[in-house]
Design a protein around this motif. Structure first.
Motif, PDB file in Angstrom:
ATOM      1  N   GLY A  51       0.822  -1.156  -0.068  1.00 54.29           N
ATOM      2  CA  GLY A  51      -0.167   0.014   0.029  1.00 54.29           C
ATOM      3  C   GLY A  51       0.726   1.163   0.046  1.00 54.29           C
ATOM      4  O   GLY A  51       0.528   2.238  -0.727  1.00 54.29           O
ATOM      5  N   GLN A  52       1.995   1.282   0.676  1.00 52.25           N
ATOM      6  CA  GLN A  52       2.883   2.337   0.871  1.00 52.25           C
ATOM      7  C   GLN A  52       3.419   2.533  -0.509  1.00 52.25           C
ATOM      8  O   GLN A  52       3.733   3.716  -0.967  1.00 52.25           O
ATOM      9  N   GLN A  55       0.945   4.098  -2.954  1.00 47.83           N
ATOM     10  CA  GLN A  55       0.369   5.364  -2.509  1.00 47.83           C
ATOM     11  C   GLN A  55       1.561   6.452  -2.898  1.00 47.83           C
ATOM     12  O   GLN A  55       1.334   7.747  -3.096  1.00 47.83           O
ATOM     13  N   ASN A  56       2.935   5.914  -2.733  1.00 54.71           N
ATOM     14  CA  ASN A  56       3.736   6.740  -2.817  1.00 54.71           C
ATOM     15  C   ASN A  56       5.206   6.277  -3.270  1.00 54.71           C
ATOM     16  O   ASN A  56       5.900   5.897  -2.752  1.00 54.71           O
TER      17      ASN A  56
END
Length: 83
Positions: A51-52, A55-56
């Motif tokens: 997810g990290q 997202q980035n």
């Protein structure tokens, strides 16, 4: 410290394994995904990590730079993946 590297280290992933993971990422992103799954991270940690990254994506660049690897190879691998 980069949150990806911090999470890996918190889960007792050695610096050598982390370097190998990011080197695999620079050479073959798909193979790196298999390598990540073999690290034995708990499922929730693995989902958080992915997810990290989603997202980035800049976190990958930061981690590569923090490890002293060549980010140009990551970009080349990404281009290969897109073709």
């Amino acid at each position: 410290m980069n949150p990806i590297l911090a999470m890996l280290r918190e889960n007792n992933i050695s610096d050598q394994q982390i370097s190998e993971l990011f080197e695999a990422l620079t050479q073959n992103p798909l193979a790196a995904m298999a390598t990540i799954s073999q690290l034995g991270l708990p499922q929730e940690q693995l989902q958080l990590l992915m997810g990290q990254v989603m997202q980035n994506p800049a976190l990958i660049k930061e981690a590569v730079e923090e490890l002293g690897l060549d980010f140009a190879k990551v970009e080349a691998a990404k281009e290969q993946l897109n073709n």
